[in-house]
Design a protein around this motif. Structure first.
Motif, PDB file in Angstrom:
ATOM      1  N   ILE A 133       0.830  -1.215   0.000  1.00 12.30           N
ATOM      2  CA  ILE A 133       0.000   0.000   0.000  1.00 12.30           C
ATOM      3  C   ILE A 133       0.857   1.255   0.000  1.00 12.30           C
ATOM      4  N   LEU A 134       1.855   1.304   0.872  1.00  8.50           N
ATOM      5  CA  LEU A 134       2.650   2.522   1.014  1.00  8.50           C
ATOM      6  C   LEU A 134       3.541   2.778  -0.198  1.00  8.50           C
ATOM      7  N   SER A 135       3.907   1.719  -0.892  1.00  8.46           N
ATOM      8  CA  SER A 135       4.717   1.934  -2.093  1.00  8.46           C
ATOM      9  C   SER A 135       3.894   2.517  -3.234  1.00  8.46           C
ATOM     10  N   ASP A 136       2.567   2.239  -3.256  1.00  8.64           N
ATOM     11  CA  ASP A 136       1.709   2.684  -4.355  1.00  8.64           C
ATOM     12  C   ASP A 136       0.857   3.902  -4.009  1.00  8.64           C
ATOM     13  N   ALA A 137       0.824   4.273  -2.717  1.00  9.21           N
ATOM     14  CA  ALA A 137      -0.052   5.381  -2.294  1.00  9.21           C
ATOM     15  C   ALA A 137       0.785   6.426  -1.579  1.00  9.21           C
ATOM     16  N   PRO A 138       1.450   7.318  -2.296  1.00  2.45           N
ATOM     17  CA  PRO A 138       2.399   8.259  -1.688  1.00  2.45           C
ATOM     18  C   PRO A 138       1.755   9.288  -0.763  1.00  2.45           C
ATOM     19  N   HIS A 139       0.449   9.524  -0.891  1.00  3.58           N
ATOM     20  CA  HIS A 139      -0.186  10.548  -0.061  1.00  3.58           C
ATOM     21  C   HIS A 139      -0.954   9.967   1.120  1.00  3.58           C
ATOM     22  N   ALA A 140      -1.018   8.651   1.206  1.00  4.67           N
ATOM     23  CA  ALA A 140      -1.708   8.005   2.327  1.00  4.67           C
ATOM     24  C   ALA A 140      -0.780   7.968   3.538  1.00  4.67           C
ATOM     25  N   ARG A 141      -1.386   7.999   4.683  1.00  4.47           N
ATOM     26  CA  ARG A 141      -0.642   7.881   5.936  1.00  4.47           C
ATOM     27  C   ARG A 141      -1.268   6.764   6.771  1.00  4.47           C
ATOM     28  N   VAL A 142      -0.401   6.017   7.476  1.00  5.47           N
ATOM     29  CA  VAL A 142      -0.873   4.913   8.315  1.00  5.47           C
ATOM     30  C   VAL A 142      -0.381   5.147   9.740  1.00  5.47           C
ATOM     31  N   LEU A 143      -1.309   5.071  10.678  1.00  2.29           N
ATOM     32  CA  LEU A 143      -0.988   5.118  12.101  1.00  2.29           C
ATOM     33  C   LEU A 143      -1.383   3.768  12.684  1.00  2.29           C
ATOM     34  N   ALA A 144      -0.399   3.013  13.160  1.00  2.00           N
ATOM     35  CA  ALA A 144      -0.646   1.661  13.666  1.00  2.00           C
ATOM     36  C   ALA A 144      -0.398   1.616  15.173  1.00  2.00           C
ATOM     37  N   THR A 145      -1.103   0.712  15.836  1.00  2.00           N
ATOM     38  CA  THR A 145      -0.799   0.430  17.239  1.00  2.00           C
ATOM     39  C   THR A 145      -0.396  -1.032  17.343  1.00  2.00           C
ATOM     40  N   SER A 146       0.665  -1.267  18.071  1.00  2.00           N
ATOM     41  CA  SER A 146       1.199  -2.622  18.183  1.00  2.00           C
ATOM     42  C   SER A 146       2.133  -2.678  19.369  1.00  2.00           C
ATOM     43  N   ARG A 147       2.268  -3.842  19.962  1.00  2.00           N
ATOM     44  CA  ARG A 147       3.225  -3.974  21.067  1.00  2.00           C
ATOM     45  C   ARG A 147       4.627  -4.271  20.560  1.00  2.00           C
ATOM     46  N   GLN A 148       4.776  -4.342  19.236  1.00  2.00           N
ATOM     47  CA  GLN A 148       6.096  -4.492  18.641  1.00  2.00           C
ATOM     48  C   GLN A 148       6.104  -3.788  17.289  1.00  2.00           C
ATOM     49  N   PRO A 149       7.261  -3.375  16.809  1.00  2.00           N
ATOM     50  CA  PRO A 149       7.331  -2.677  15.515  1.00  2.00           C
ATOM     51  C   PRO A 149       6.892  -3.573  14.365  1.00  2.00           C
ATOM     52  N   LEU A 150       6.442  -2.935  13.285  1.00  2.00           N
ATOM     53  CA  LEU A 150       6.098  -3.680  12.075  1.00  2.00           C
ATOM     54  C   LEU A 150       7.337  -4.008  11.258  1.00  2.00           C
ATOM     55  N   GLY A 151       8.401  -3.247  11.455  1.00  2.00           N
ATOM     56  CA  GLY A 151       9.671  -3.566  10.803  1.00  2.00           C
ATOM     57  C   GLY A 151       9.768  -3.154   9.358  1.00  2.00           C
ATOM     58  N   LEU A 152       9.023  -2.145   8.931  1.00  2.00           N
ATOM     59  CA  LEU A 152       9.065  -1.686   7.539  1.00  2.00           C
ATOM     60  C   LEU A 152      10.013  -0.505   7.386  1.00  2.00           C
ATOM     61  N   PRO A 153      10.620  -0.359   6.204  1.00  2.00           N
ATOM     62  CA  PRO A 153      11.469   0.816   5.963  1.00  2.00           C
ATOM     63  C   PRO A 153      10.660   2.103   6.116  1.00  2.00           C
ATOM     64  N   GLY A 154      11.239   3.100   6.744  1.00  2.00           N
ATOM     65  CA  GLY A 154      10.555   4.373   6.920  1.00  2.00           C
ATOM     66  C   GLY A 154       9.590   4.414   8.082  1.00  2.00           C
ATOM     67  N   GLU A 155       9.428   3.290   8.787  1.00  2.00           N
ATOM     68  CA  GLU A 155       8.517   3.280   9.939  1.00  2.00           C
ATOM     69  C   GLU A 155       9.085   4.156  11.045  1.00  2.00           C
ATOM     70  N   ARG A 156       8.252   5.015  11.620  1.00  2.00           N
ATOM     71  CA  ARG A 156       8.637   5.837  12.767  1.00  2.00           C
ATOM     72  C   ARG A 156       7.955   5.272  14.003  1.00  2.00           C
ATOM     73  N   LEU A 157       8.751   4.902  14.970  1.00  4.51           N
ATOM     74  CA  LEU A 157       8.213   4.343  16.209  1.00  4.51           C
ATOM     75  C   LEU A 157       8.001   5.446  17.229  1.00  4.51           C
ATOM     76  N   MET A 158       6.893   5.364  17.938  1.00  3.21           N
ATOM     77  CA  MET A 158       6.649   6.276  19.042  1.00  3.21           C
ATOM     78  C   MET A 158       6.260   5.437  20.262  1.00  3.21           C
ATOM     79  N   PRO A 159       7.224   5.133  21.129  1.00  4.92           N
ATOM     80  CA  PRO A 159       6.890   4.369  22.337  1.00  4.92           C
ATOM     81  C   PRO A 159       6.022   5.212  23.274  1.00  4.92           C
ATOM     82  N   ILE A 160       4.961   4.631  23.776  1.00  2.00           N
ATOM     83  CA  ILE A 160       4.074   5.301  24.729  1.00  2.00           C
ATOM     84  C   ILE A 160       4.397   4.756  26.119  1.00  2.00           C
ATOM     85  N   GLU A 161       4.839   5.642  26.971  1.00  2.00           N
ATOM     86  CA  GLU A 161       5.265   5.231  28.310  1.00  2.00           C
ATOM     87  C   GLU A 161       4.110   5.369  29.303  1.00  2.00           C
TER      88      GLU A 161
END
Length: 680
Positions: A133-161
Motif C-alpha cells: 500500500i505505502l509503495s503505491d499510495a504516496p499521499h496516504a498515511r498509516v498510524l498503527a498500534t502494536s506492542r512491537q514494531p512492524l519492521g518496515l522501511p521508513g517506519e517511525r516508532l513512538m513508544p508510549i510510556e
C-alpha cells in the motif's frame, strides 16, 4: 471503481476524556504529517488505542479523503486483513483481483489517514500488506498500534510510556493522579481523595492508565487505602465494569494475557523466569538465573520489541503488572521455588565478589551495583535463611546507608540461629557496626563484646579486629576518647597481625581513623595527623575511597584544631564529595556538619547556618538517628551557638531554613566547585 461509502471517517465517539497525553498528541500530529507509517508501541493498557483514536479525530480536517479506524483485534486470519480494511473504506468485494492490489489501486491517489489498531497478532500480514500500500499510495498515511514494531522501511516508532508518578507535592498534579481522580469523581461524585494515597496506588500500578482506571472503579465499594491493600493480587482487583472505546481489555488480566498469547513458547518461558527479578537486571544476570537446557537462548530483544521488557541502556526491567502475570505462570510451571533458589545463589555470588573487592579500586562500581540491585537483594534476603548473604553485604549496611534493612535481617538471623560458629561471629560484628551507624550505642556495645569473645575463641583475628573497632567507635560516641584510643589501637594491632597472615581487611584503615579521632578529641592534633597520613597512604595504595574519606573527615577536625581553617575546609569538602558519590548518608551528613563548623570558624555565620540546614535535611530524610538524642548532636550544637553569636537569631533562622530547602545534589555540586561554594 464504485464506492458505497458516504462518510468521510468512522472515528468512534469517546465516552471519557483523555488525560495527560497532550505532549504525545502534539508529537503524533507532527509525525503523521511527516511519515508514511507511524507505529505506537507500549505495554498492555498504556493507552495506545486511545491515543490513536484521539489523533484520528484531531486530524480529520487534514485529510481530504478522511480518516479511517480499522480495528484488528477480532481478526485472527492474516489473509483477511485487506478485506477488513476494504469493508471499513466501503469498497465492494472483488473475487478476481488480490485484495492488496485492490486496496493499493484505490488508495493510490487518496489523501487519507488509515489507523490500524492492534496489529500485534497479525504483525507479518500487516507488514506485507502495508509494504504494498505505502509503495503505491504516496499521499496516504498509516498510524498503527502494536506492542512491537512492524519492521518496515521508513517506519517511525513512538513508544508510549506509562505515566510518571513523582514523589512529594508534585504527585497531586501528575497525570496519573488526575486520571484516577477524574474517573473516581465520575463514579462516586462525593468521594474525598487524599492525593498522596492516590499517588501511592498509581505508583504501584506502574502508572498504566488502564490499571488506574480499573482501580478507580473499585471506589464504589472500597476506600483508596483498601484498594492499595488489595494490590498484592492486582489481577483479581482490576476487573472493570465497563468497556473501553474500542470494546476491549475489561480487565488487566485480559490486556496482559493478550501480550502473552503473542509470544512464542520460549518467550513465554523467559517472561515467567524473568519475573523472579524484583528490579532491573542486565543480560549477564538474566543468563545466570534463567538459562538452562530448556532455555538455551534468551530472546531478550524480542521481549523488548513486544513491550514485555523495558530496555534502559544495557539493563532491562519489567513493569510490576507484567511481572505479576509472569509470576503466575512461573507458579503454574512449578518453577517458582527453583528460580528463587537460582536468584538467591546468583546474588550471593555477586555479593561475595563485591565484598572481596570492596577494599580496592572498584569500590565506586560496587556501590553503584548495590544501589541498582537493592530490590533484588531485598528479595533474595527475604527468601534466605542463613548468614552468608546478609553478612556478605555488610558494606551495604555499614558503608552505604542501608542500616535499617541490614539490622532487621541480621537480628532476625541472630535470633533464629543461636549455635556458635564463624558465620554467626561475623554476623555479630556486622550487626554491631550497623547498630553503631543507627546511633544505638547500647546494642552496638553488646554485640561488639559478643563478637570479640567468639572471634578470640575461634582464633579469627579479622573478626576480633572488627569487633574491637566497633567497641572503639562506640566509646568515641559515648564521649570516652581514652577508651576509644585503647580499643582502636588494639583493633589495629589485630588487623596488622592478620595482614602478616595474608588476610587484608578494610578494618585496619577504619581502626586508624577511629584512633586519629580519639587523638583529636584529646587535643593531640599533630598525633592525629600522623596517624591519618599513614591511613591515607594505605587507602591510596589500594585505590580505596570510603575509609579514606572518613580519614579526610577526621583530618578536617584535626586541622581545625590546629587552626588551619583552609585545610580543614578542603578535607571536609573532599570527604563530602566521596560520601555523596558512594551514597553514604551518614558520612555525607557528618561532612556537611563539619563544613558548617569550618564556616563558623571563618566567622561566616550565615553560611554556617545554611550548611547546617542542608545537613539537617540529610539527617532527617535519610533514616539517620534523631539528632536530639544522638552523639552526633554535640558538634552541631557547638557550631549553631557560634553561628547564632555571629549573625543573630533572625539571620540564622532565615539562612538555616534556606539550607533546608536546597536541592542536595545541586548543593553538593556547588560545594565541590570552589567558586560555587564561595557563593553558597
Amino acid at each position: 471503481m464504485a464506492e458505497t461509502r458516504i462518510r468521510r471517517d468512522n472515528v468512534p465517539a469517546e465516552t471519557s476524556s483523555l488525560v495527560g497525553r497532550e505532549a504525545e498528541l502534539d508529537e503524533l500530529a507532527v509525525l503523521v504529517g511527516r511519515s508514511p507509517l507511524v507505529t505506537l508501541t507500549g505495554v498492555a493498557g498504556v493507552g495506545k488505542s486511545r491515543l490513536a483514536v484521539r489523533t484520528a479525530a484531531r486530524l480529520r480536517d487534514s485529510f481530504s479523503d478522511g480518516v479511517w479506524v480499522v480495528e484488528l483485534s477480532g481478526e485472527q486470519n492474516g489473509s483477511l486483513i485487506g478485506h477488513t480494511i476494504a469493508a471499513v473504506l466501503g469498497l465492494r468485494e472483488q473475487a478476481v483481483r488480490p485484495q492488496a492490489e485492490v486496496l493499493a489501486d484505490f488508495l493510490a491517489d487518496k489523501r487519507l489517514l488509515l489507523v490500524l489498531d492492534t496489529c500485534d497478532h497479525l504483525i507479518d500480514a500487516c507488514a506485507a500488506l502495508l509494504r504494498r500500500i505505502l509503495s503505491d499510495a504516496p499521499h496516504a498515511r498509516v498510524l498503527a498500534t502494536s506492542r512491537q514494531p512492524l519492521g518496515l522501511p521508513g517506519e517511525r516508532l513512538m513508544p508510549i510510556e506509562p505515566f510518571a508518578v513523582p514523589e512529594g507535592a508534585e504527585a497531586a498534579t501528575s497525570a496519573a493522579v488526575r486520571l484516577f481522580t477524574e474517573r473516581a469523581n465520575a463514579l462516586v461524585p462525593d468521594v474525598v481523595l487524599d492525593p498522596q494515597q492516590v499517588a501511592e496506588v498509581c505508583r504501584r500500578l506502574d502508572g498504566i492508565p488502564l490499571a488506574i482506571e480499573l482501580a478507580a472503579r473499585r471506589l464504589r465499594a472500597l476506600s483508596v487505602p483498601q484498594v492499595a491493600e488489595r494490590l498484592d493480587d492486582r489481577f483479581a482487583l482490576l476487573v472493570g465494569g465497563s468497556r473501553t472505546p474500542l470494546g476491549r481489555h475489561q480487565t488487566m488480566r485480559t490486556a496482559v494475557g493478550w501480550s502473552h498469547e503473542l509470544c512464542t513458547a520460549a518467550e513465554r518461558l523467559l517472561w515467567a523466569r524473568l519475573s523472579i527479578f524484583a528490579g532491573g537486571f542486565d543480560a549477564d544476570d538474566a543468563w545466570a538465573v534463567c538459562a538452562d537446557g530448556r532455555l538455551a537462548a534468551l530472546p531478550l530483544s524480542r521481549l523488548v520489541d513486544k513491550s514485555i521488557l523495558v530496555a534502559e541502556g544495557s539493563r532491562y526491567r519489567m513493569l510490576g503488572t507484567i511481572r505479576d502475570y509472569g509470576r503466575e505462570w512461573l507458579r503454574r510451571l512449578g518453577e517458582e521455588e527453583m528460580m528463587a533458589a537460582r536468584h538467591r545463589g546468583h546474588y550471593l555470588a555477586r555479593a561475595r565478589r563485591a565484598e572481596a573487592e570492596w577494599y580496592g579500586p572498584r569500590q565506586a562500581q560496587w556501590a553503584d551495583w548495590a544501589r541498582r540491585t537493592m530490590p533484588d537483594l531485598e528479595a533474595a534476603l527475604a527468601n534466605d535463611d542463613g548468614f552468608d548473604l546478609v553478612t556478605a553485604l555488610w558494606f551495604v549496611w555499614c558503608c552505604l546507608g542501608g542500616v535499617s534493612l541490614g539490622r532487621r535481617h541480621l537480628e532476625r538471623m541472630l535470633d533464629t540461629h543461636a549455635d556458635p560458629g564463624p558465620a554467626r561471629t561475623k554476623a555479630l560484628w556486622v550487626c554491631a557496626w550497623a547498630a553503631l551507624a543507627a546511633g544505638d550505642t547500647a546494642a552496638a556495645g553488646r554485640r561488639a563484646e559478643e563478637a570479640y569473645a567468639a572471634a578470640m575463641a575461634e582464633g579469627d583475628l579479622v573478626a576480633a579486629g572488627c569487633a574491637r573497632q566497633n567497641a572503639a567507635a562506640t566509646a568515641l560516641l559515648l564521649g570516652d576518647p581514652d577508651e576509644a584510643a585503647r580499643l582502636a589501637a588494639e583493633s589495629a594491632g589485630l588487623f596488622e597481625e592478620a595482614v602478616r597472615g595474608r588476610r587484608v581487611h578494610i578494618g585496619l584503615p577504619v581502626a586508624e581513623m577511629t584512633l586519629a579521632m580519639a587523638h583529636s578529641l584529646r587535643g593531640e592534633f599533630d598525633l592525629a595527623v600522623e596517624v591519618l597520613t599513614r591511613q591515607w597512604a594505605r587507602c591510596a595504595e589500594r585505590g580505596e575511597l570510603w575509609a579514606r574519606s572518613y580519614g579526610d573527615h577526621v583530618r578536617s577536625h584535626a586541622e581545625l584544631g590546629r587552626g588551619k581553617v583552609d585545610a580543614a575546609e578542603a578535607y571536609a569538602r573532599a570527604a563530602l564529595e566521596v560520601k555523596w558519590r558512594l551514597g553514604d548518608a551518614l558520612g555525607a551528613a557528618m561532612a556537611m556538619d563539619q563544613l558548617a563548623a569550618t564556616a563558623a570558624a571563618r566567622g561566616d555565620g550565615r553560611r554556617a547556618a545554611c550548611l547546617l540546614g542542608a545537613a539537617w535535611r540529610m539527617w532527617t530524610t535519610s533514616g539517620l538517628p534523631e539528632l536530639g538524642a544522638s552523639p552526633y548532636a554535640t558538634p552541631r550544637e557547638r557550631t549553631e551557638r557560634q553561628a547564632r553569636a555571629l549573625v543573630g537569631d533572625i539571620v540564622y533562622e532565615r539562612a538555616f531554613d534556606g539550607g533546608m530547602v536546597l536541592d542536595l545534589d545541586a548543593t553538593v555540586a556547588r560545594i565541590r566547585d570552589t567558586e560555587g561554594f564561595d557563593h553558597l
